[in-house]
Write a protein that holds these residues in place. Structure first.
Motif, PDB file in Angstrom:
ATOM      1  N   GLN A   1      58.873  25.987  34.468  1.00 42.38           N
ATOM      2  CA  GLN A   1      57.893  27.042  34.709  1.00 42.38           C
ATOM      3  C   GLN A   1      57.511  27.151  36.178  1.00 42.38           C
ATOM      4  O   GLN A   1      57.096  28.217  36.632  1.00 42.38           O
ATOM      5  N   GLN A   2      57.644  26.064  36.931  1.00 41.96           N
ATOM      6  CA  GLN A   2      57.351  26.128  38.357  1.00 41.96           C
ATOM      7  C   GLN A   2      58.316  27.067  39.073  1.00 41.96           C
ATOM      8  O   GLN A   2      57.919  27.797  39.994  1.00 41.96           O
ATOM      9  N   ASP A   3      59.573  27.072  38.639  1.00 41.44           N
ATOM     10  CA  ASP A   3      60.543  28.005  39.210  1.00 41.44           C
ATOM     11  C   ASP A   3      60.182  29.447  38.863  1.00 41.44           C
ATOM     12  O   ASP A   3      60.376  30.364  39.668  1.00 41.44           O
ATOM     13  N   LEU A   4      59.649  29.654  37.652  1.00 38.40           N
ATOM     14  CA  LEU A   4      59.210  30.988  37.258  1.00 38.40           C
ATOM     15  C   LEU A   4      58.054  31.465  38.140  1.00 38.40           C
ATOM     16  O   LEU A   4      58.042  32.615  38.597  1.00 38.40           O
ATOM     17  N   LEU A   5      57.087  30.585  38.392  1.00 41.68           N
ATOM     18  CA  LEU A   5      55.956  30.953  39.246  1.00 41.68           C
ATOM     19  C   LEU A   5      56.418  31.259  40.667  1.00 41.68           C
ATOM     20  O   LEU A   5      55.857  32.137  41.341  1.00 41.68           O
TER      21      LEU A   5
ATOM     22  N   GLU B   1      46.905  39.407  22.924  1.00 44.59           N
ATOM     23  CA  GLU B   1      46.332  38.188  23.479  1.00 44.59           C
ATOM     24  C   GLU B   1      45.353  38.510  24.605  1.00 44.59           C
ATOM     25  O   GLU B   1      45.341  39.613  25.155  1.00 44.59           O
ATOM     26  N   ALA B   2      44.555  37.521  24.950  1.00 43.47           N
ATOM     27  CA  ALA B   2      43.581  37.678  26.028  1.00 43.47           C
ATOM     28  C   ALA B   2      44.297  37.753  27.371  1.00 43.47           C
ATOM     29  O   ALA B   2      45.417  37.234  27.530  1.00 43.47           O
ATOM     30  N   PRO B   3      43.692  38.412  28.361  1.00 42.73           N
ATOM     31  CA  PRO B   3      44.303  38.466  29.703  1.00 42.73           C
ATOM     32  C   PRO B   3      44.581  37.060  30.239  1.00 42.73           C
ATOM     33  O   PRO B   3      43.756  36.156  30.117  1.00 42.73           O
ATOM     34  N   GLY B   4      45.775  36.897  30.816  1.00 39.78           N
ATOM     35  CA  GLY B   4      46.194  35.599  31.314  1.00 39.78           C
ATOM     36  C   GLY B   4      47.020  34.810  30.326  1.00 39.78           C
ATOM     37  O   GLY B   4      47.635  33.796  30.682  1.00 39.78           O
ATOM     38  N   ARG B   5      47.046  35.275  29.035  1.00 36.09           N
ATOM     39  CA  ARG B   5      47.796  34.558  27.990  1.00 36.09           C
ATOM     40  C   ARG B   5      48.718  35.509  27.215  1.00 36.09           C
ATOM     41  O   ARG B   5      49.145  35.212  26.111  1.00 36.09           O
ATOM     42  N   LYS B   6      49.033  36.647  27.840  1.00 41.27           N
ATOM     43  CA  LYS B   6      49.852  37.644  27.152  1.00 41.27           C
ATOM     44  C   LYS B   6      51.349  37.355  27.218  1.00 41.27           C
ATOM     45  O   LYS B   6      52.118  37.884  26.429  1.00 41.27           O
ATOM     46  N   VAL B   7      51.785  36.538  28.142  1.00 43.66           N
ATOM     47  CA  VAL B   7      53.212  36.305  28.366  1.00 43.66           C
ATOM     48  C   VAL B   7      53.627  34.964  27.778  1.00 43.66           C
ATOM     49  O   VAL B   7      52.983  33.935  28.033  1.00 43.66           O
ATOM     50  N   SER B   8      54.701  34.988  26.996  1.00 46.06           N
ATOM     51  CA  SER B   8      55.285  33.762  26.439  1.00 46.06           C
ATOM     52  C   SER B   8      56.718  33.624  26.915  1.00 46.06           C
ATOM     53  O   SER B   8      57.440  34.628  27.055  1.00 46.06           O
ATOM     54  N   LEU B   9      57.148  32.409  27.146  1.00 42.03           N
ATOM     55  CA  LEU B   9      58.497  32.126  27.622  1.00 42.03           C
ATOM     56  C   LEU B   9      59.397  31.804  26.448  1.00 42.03           C
ATOM     57  O   LEU B   9      59.120  30.887  25.664  1.00 42.03           O
ATOM     58  N   LEU B  10      60.499  32.572  26.306  1.00 39.62           N
ATOM     59  CA  LEU B  10      61.423  32.385  25.190  1.00 39.62           C
ATOM     60  C   LEU B  10      62.622  31.518  25.571  1.00 39.62           C
ATOM     61  O   LEU B  10      63.155  30.795  24.726  1.00 39.62           O
TER      62      LEU B  10
ATOM     63  N   ILE C   1      63.033  25.995  21.534  1.00 38.96           N
ATOM     64  CA  ILE C   1      62.835  25.855  20.091  1.00 38.96           C
ATOM     65  C   ILE C   1      61.593  26.623  19.652  1.00 38.96           C
ATOM     66  O   ILE C   1      61.570  27.274  18.610  1.00 38.96           O
ATOM     67  N   ARG C   2      60.556  26.562  20.486  1.00 37.42           N
ATOM     68  CA  ARG C   2      59.317  27.261  20.195  1.00 37.42           C
ATOM     69  C   ARG C   2      58.861  27.974  21.458  1.00 37.42           C
ATOM     70  O   ARG C   2      58.839  27.367  22.533  1.00 37.42           O
ATOM     71  N   PRO C   3      58.514  29.272  21.397  1.00 35.65           N
ATOM     72  CA  PRO C   3      58.052  29.984  22.598  1.00 35.65           C
ATOM     73  C   PRO C   3      56.866  29.271  23.234  1.00 35.65           C
ATOM     74  O   PRO C   3      55.968  28.783  22.541  1.00 35.65           O
ATOM     75  N   ALA C   4      56.897  29.223  24.554  1.00 38.77           N
ATOM     76  CA  ALA C   4      55.823  28.559  25.303  1.00 38.77           C
ATOM     77  C   ALA C   4      54.908  29.615  25.896  1.00 38.77           C
ATOM     78  O   ALA C   4      55.346  30.462  26.683  1.00 38.77           O
ATOM     79  N   GLN C   5      53.650  29.570  25.499  1.00 42.76           N
ATOM     80  CA  GLN C   5      52.691  30.537  26.027  1.00 42.76           C
ATOM     81  C   GLN C   5      52.302  30.158  27.450  1.00 42.76           C
ATOM     82  O   GLN C   5      51.906  29.028  27.718  1.00 42.76           O
ATOM     83  N   LEU C   6      52.432  31.112  28.364  1.00 38.24           N
ATOM     84  CA  LEU C   6      52.136  30.858  29.767  1.00 38.24           C
ATOM     85  C   LEU C   6      50.687  31.206  30.072  1.00 38.24           C
ATOM     86  O   LEU C   6      50.154  32.201  29.567  1.00 38.24           O
ATOM     87  N   GLU C   7      50.065  30.394  30.882  1.00 36.10           N
ATOM     88  CA  GLU C   7      48.713  30.674  31.347  1.00 36.10           C
ATOM     89  C   GLU C   7      48.790  31.047  32.821  1.00 36.10           C
ATOM     90  O   GLU C   7      48.907  30.196  33.696  1.00 36.10           O
ATOM     91  N   LEU C   8      48.766  32.362  33.073  1.00 34.11           N
ATOM     92  CA  LEU C   8      48.930  32.894  34.417  1.00 34.11           C
ATOM     93  C   LEU C   8      47.637  33.553  34.884  1.00 34.11           C
ATOM     94  O   LEU C   8      46.770  33.905  34.076  1.00 34.11           O
ATOM     95  N   SER C   9      47.548  33.705  36.199  1.00 31.62           N
ATOM     96  CA  SER C   9      46.443  34.504  36.722  1.00 31.62           C
ATOM     97  C   SER C   9      46.665  35.962  36.335  1.00 31.62           C
ATOM     98  O   SER C   9      47.776  36.365  35.960  1.00 31.62           O
ATOM     99  N   ILE C  10      45.607  36.753  36.424  1.00 30.46           N
ATOM    100  CA  ILE C  10      45.722  38.155  36.027  1.00 30.46           C
ATOM    101  C   ILE C  10      46.772  38.880  36.875  1.00 30.46           C
ATOM    102  O   ILE C  10      47.572  39.674  36.368  1.00 30.46           O
ATOM    103  N   VAL C  11      46.790  38.578  38.181  1.00 29.57           N
ATOM    104  CA  VAL C  11      47.749  39.224  39.080  1.00 29.57           C
ATOM    105  C   VAL C  11      49.173  38.805  38.740  1.00 29.57           C
ATOM    106  O   VAL C  11      50.074  39.643  38.602  1.00 29.57           O
ATOM    107  N   ASP C  12      49.409  37.486  38.587  1.00 32.17           N
ATOM    108  CA  ASP C  12      50.753  36.995  38.280  1.00 32.17           C
ATOM    109  C   ASP C  12      51.235  37.514  36.926  1.00 32.17           C
ATOM    110  O   ASP C  12      52.423  37.827  36.747  1.00 32.17           O
TER     111      ASP C  12
END
Length: 720
Positions: free
Chosen positions: A642-646, A621-630, A586-597
């Motif tokens: 999100q654990q499966d995504l990681l 967005e700032a590094p680590g917060r550039k990717v959102s899950l649709l 319903i709403r994109p979820a912003q992912l908080e990932l490490s820089i490498v991931d």
């Protein structure tokens, strides 16, 4: 602001170097090995609570070095920072002995080759300064004794006493790693308590790597380990002349009896240094479990690489290593594993099928006093068949087998009596001495036809079907053979063995030139290596028990599980081609990932999309917060998270060229493949059987179904 006094600085820094019992002993053990010792003896009292003593027969400490031995950052290993590129010793920063002085009382007894058998005993204070020197008798080498570990650190001392058993076991595991990699040194470790002295580690001197593994892990690992050695043909990289890479070691064979239920006995060494290498460990476990899904491997893998391409100076314990060309190393490791695991998985025993006839005791509750003969064969799943005495008019019977649930590759219920008899007649076999056997059930009245459930050998989610059996025809065939089998039974009871049945085995051993006393050589001589391409050359003979395909390759007969084989083909098709549907959020979820991931997720957006994870990249967005899950994957009423995504991102970090699937998706693909595959009990035409066998030659891993059930076994070697 004010400066911290030197004593406080010393204690603060020392507390970061010596953090527990294991690191205290590790530093002393490494010092002994750096001194060129061929014998290092570690003696503990009360698991280290009372004292720790580490003795070696190394070079000893020169007289001019005694006063500065325990001073902070005094070392003989390097002179400048640039020397780190060529360092080949365990220690080099001069922190170990100084830090040990801050957390315990340190006494050093040493002698050099020039002064032995006279040596000196050196006592140092808490700051690492030489406090007292005494002349003692000592052969060449050094002994460092620690007492009162963490006495000045009450919190750590309390934690050590509380968890001493766990800490001691961690120490044993650490010493085992050095015992495995130290080919030129013999390492022993013992612990003295009120109940006596216990030897925890003892390795043979100057032994090969396999012998040291056996000394550490036990003799039971020897037949289940295989050796690996790999050097990339082209290891040139962009920023230097070449990557001098060599991968060698030992790993479990990809079979259930060789693996372990946990990943505790797994060791990595880089340039002879035990280290933590999570990405490589994960790669090895995934490669092994793709061949043997239910177990973890035991391995000791040594990686030799240019010293200028690694940095071990990241943490005080030097177990975390930075590798400049990590991607190339992991790719080479994956290829090395493929080279060693797949051939081992396709190795089959070619011993003749053995059949033994055993007289069964007559049950007391059998009013007809019928005698029953049990025929046992070495074919997996063919356990026994029952034959009536020729005087009896009743032949045959029913077997009441319940189908077990789940996937258990070790469950082998007996097939129907007619099918068992046909297989035994086809194979022939060796008559061996009788062995005790359980009493068989009494046979029932003679039926004209009997419906029996078809037998599932192994269990993979499967349907049960009924089979028609003509007992009159079977009885006629059995009676025709009964007189000869009765005679064979009598010879078996007298211990007589037909010698010609062993002719092909004896010939194989004679041609190989192996020693009769070496079981490993004998096992190798009586094995047959099968390649995936060999499935395309097999000729299909027919179907057995509506569940297995009998195929021939040269002089060898193989029995192929029709369900497991078709299931593995369907599974790999799903793994490679399936595009997983997804459920929009319903709403994109912003992912908080490490820089490498985050970088990996951005680079492999298409791969994530094929797995059902639709992502959006916002460069503002700032590094680590550039990717959102649709959207997230949705399979069989199950929404992934999100654990499966990681998990997918982690697999792409290790192998960017692969098409990974998360474990939950893999299990669902395995379930789907199972349901759509040929089942046990299905009658197949010759064309269908050929298609199943040919498909195996196109698979990445044709040897097991996704649940671990073997697809094929060697059945029999025909005479030339």
């Amino acid at each position: 602001m004010h400066a911290i006094d030197k004593d406080t600085v010393h204690r603060l820094c020392s507390g970061q170097v010596i953090v527990d019992l294991a690191t205290a002993v590790k530093e002393l053990l490494e010092n002994g090995l750096d001194a060129g010792a061929t014998l290092v003896d570690i003696k503990m009292k009360d698991s280290g609570l009372t004292s720790i003593s580490v003795s070696d027969n190394g070079q000893g400490i020169k007289e001019e070095d005694r006063i500065s031995l325990c001073r902070k950052h005094w070392t003989s290993k390097i002179s400048s920072f640039e020397d780190l590129e060529g360092v080949d010793t365990f220690g080099f920063r001069g922190e170990a002995l100084s830090s040990l002085c801050a957390v315990s009382k340190v006494i050093v007894t040493t002698a050099t080759e020039e002064t032995a058998p006279m040596g000196v005993q050196l006592e140092y204070d808490g700051n690492g300064e030489l406090a007292e020197i005494t002349t003692v008798a000592r052969e060449r080498g050094t002994t460092v004794t620690l007492t009162g570990l963490f006495t000045r650190w009450p919190v750590r001392l309390q934690d050590l006493k509380k968890n001493i058993r766990r800490e001691y076991l961690r120490l044993v595991g650490l010493v085992e790693q050095y015992a495995i990699i130290s080919d030129q040194a013999r390492i022993t470790m013992s612990n003295q308590t009120k109940s006596g002295i216990t030897v925890a580690v003892r390795t043979p001197p100057q032994a090969d790597r396999m012998a040291r593994l056996v000394a550490v892990l036990g003799a039971q690992v020897r037949p289940h380990m295989t050796q690996m050695g790999y050097r990339p043909a082209d290891s040139a990289v962009a920023d230097d002349d070449g990557l001098e890479l060599l991968i060698e070691g030992n790993i479990s064979k990809p079979i259930p009896e060789a693996g372990r239920s946990g990943s505790d006995k797994q060791y990595f060494f880089v340039n002879g240094r035990p280290c933590d290498f999570p990405k490589a460990k994960k790669l090895v476990n995934e490669s092994f479990r793709s061949h043997c899904p239910t177990k973890y491997p035991v391995f000791a893998i040594s990686i030799s690489i240019n010293a200028t391409t690694i940095d071990v100076n990241l943490t005080p314990d030097k177990r975390t290593i930075l590798i400049r060309h990590e991607a190339q190393l992991l790719a080479a490791l994956k290829e090395a594993l493929a080279n060693v695991l797949e051939p081992q998985e396709s190795m089959f025993s070619v011993n003749r099928v053995q059949t033994q006839l055993v007289a069964e005791p007559t049950p007391r509750d059998n009013p007809d006093r019928r005698n029953v003969v049990s025929v046992r064969t070495s074919v997996p799943g063919v356990v026994m068949c029952y034959v009536e005495d020729p005087k009896s008019k009743v032949v045959g019977g029913s077997i009441n087998n319940k189908r077990p649930s789940g996937h258990d590759a070790d469950f082998n219920p007996p097939p129907s009596a007619a099918s068992r008899q046909r297989l035994v007649e086809h194979m022939g076999g060796v008559i061996s001495r009788p062995q005790p056997a359980s009493v068989s059930r009494p046979v029932g009245p003679k039926p004209t036809s009997k419906k029996l459930p078809s037998i599932v050998i192994g269990t993979c989610r499967n349907r049960m079907q009924n089979d028609e059996h003509d007992w009159q025809g079977i009885a006629a065939r059995l009676r025709e053979k009964q007189e000869r089998r009765t005679q064979m039974l009598e010879e078996s009871q007298q211990g007589q063995v037909l010698p010609d049945e062993y002719a092909d085995i004896d010939t194989a051993v004679a041609k190989s030139g192996i020693s009769e006393t070496n079981p490993e050589d004998a096992s190798s001589a009586l094995s047959q290596l099968i390649h995936k391409t060999d499935f395309a050359r097999m000729s299909v003979i027919g179907q057995f028990n509506r569940g297995f395909i009998i195929a021939r390759l040269n002089q060898d007969l193989y029995i192929i599980d029709q369900h497991a084989s078709d299931e593995k083909y369907n599974f790999e098709q799903l793994q490679q081609r399936a595009v997983i549907s997804s459920q929009p959020l319903i709403r994109p979820a912003q992912l908080e990932l490490s820089i490498v991931d985050e970088g990996v997720a951005i680079e492999h957006k298409e791969t994530l999309m094929r797995n059902g994870f639709h992502v959006r990249v916002d460069d503002t967005e700032a590094p680590g917060r550039k990717v959102s899950l649709l959207s997230q994957p949705f399979i069989d009423q199950t929404l992934f998270n999100q654990q499966d995504l990681l998990e997918l991102v982690g697999k792409l970090c290790i192998n960017p060229e692969s098409m990974p699937r998360c474990e939950r998706a893999r299990k669902m693909f395995a379930s789907r493949a199972c349901r759509r595959s040929t089942m046990i009990g299905d009658s197949l035409s010759l064309t269908q059987m050929k298609a199943i066998v040919r498909h195996l030659s196109d698979l990445d891993h044709p040897w097991n179904c996704p649940h671990g059930r073997p697809t094929m076994r060697h059945l029999h070697r025909l005479k030339d």
